[in-house]
Motif scaffolding. Structure first.
Motif, PDB file in Angstrom:
ATOM      1  N   TRP A  98      12.965  -2.109 -63.139  1.00  0.00           N
ATOM      2  CA  TRP A  98      11.845  -1.211 -62.859  1.00  0.00           C
ATOM      3  C   TRP A  98      10.757  -1.910 -62.052  1.00  0.00           C
ATOM      4  O   TRP A  98      10.162  -1.326 -61.166  1.00  0.00           O
ATOM      5  N   TYR A  99      10.508  -3.194 -62.357  1.00  0.00           N
ATOM      6  CA  TYR A  99       9.524  -3.952 -61.593  1.00  0.00           C
ATOM      7  C   TYR A  99      10.006  -4.203 -60.163  1.00  0.00           C
ATOM      8  O   TYR A  99       9.200  -4.279 -59.243  1.00  0.00           O
ATOM      9  N   MET A 145      12.490  -5.466 -68.186  1.00  0.00           N
ATOM     10  CA  MET A 145      11.829  -4.525 -67.277  1.00  0.00           C
ATOM     11  C   MET A 145      12.120  -4.828 -65.807  1.00  0.00           C
ATOM     12  O   MET A 145      11.601  -4.160 -64.918  1.00  0.00           O
ATOM     13  N   TYR A 166       6.534   1.479 -62.293  1.00  0.00           N
ATOM     14  CA  TYR A 166       6.342   0.122 -62.807  1.00  0.00           C
ATOM     15  C   TYR A 166       6.489  -0.951 -61.733  1.00  0.00           C
ATOM     16  O   TYR A 166       6.348  -2.136 -62.014  1.00  0.00           O
TER      17      TYR A 166
END
Length: 140
Positions: A70-71, A67, A78
């Motif tokens: 997106w983080y 992830m 996110y």
């Protein structure tokens, strides 16, 4: 189709070796010292949540590698402010043994993060040196 020799592309070890050429590495002792002296703006743990719950470095922020993009991108739902607000901060990236952290650090570099290093040896080496570890589950 023969895949065992990986004639179709690069082997994982080759990808990690290429990342090692692009990403600075520090030892766990150096990471501990930088954290204690306040030189690191962020310690980012890119392991999976199940690994994190078994123990993590105090003060680390969990951002599983799957992830990470997106983080790290403030335009996504996110986005993690504890990461996106640190684009120019000194970021130490850690994983279990040092491979995923190299790849994650390289990704962050490509996203414009300017001072990213990988912690060689990862959480395993940190634990082997009996450095502080938190084991509380659910603390993210």
């Amino acid at each position: 189709m023969t895949i065992h020799g990986n004639e179709q592309g690069k082997a994982a070890s080759q990808i990690v070796a290429e990342a090692r050429k692009a990403v600075p590495e520090i030892t766990v002792a150096q990471a501990k010292e930088e954290l204690e002296q306040g030189q690191a703006g962020l310690l980012l743990d890119v392991r999976e949540p199940s690994e994190w719950e078994q123990g993590h470095i105090p003060g680390a922020v969990l951002a599983p590698r799957g992830m990470l993009e997106w983080y790290a991108d403030p335009t996504t739902p996110y986005a993690k402010p504890e990461l996106t607000t640190k684009k120019d901060a000194h970021i130490i990236v850690a994983c279990a043994s040092g491979g995923r952290s190299l790849l994650a650090a390289q990704t962050l570099q490509s996203m414009g993060y300017t001072d990213v290093v990988s912690m060689a040896g990862g959480f395993k080496e940190w634990s082997n040196k009996a450095f502080p570890v938190e084991e509380e589950a659910g603390e993210r």
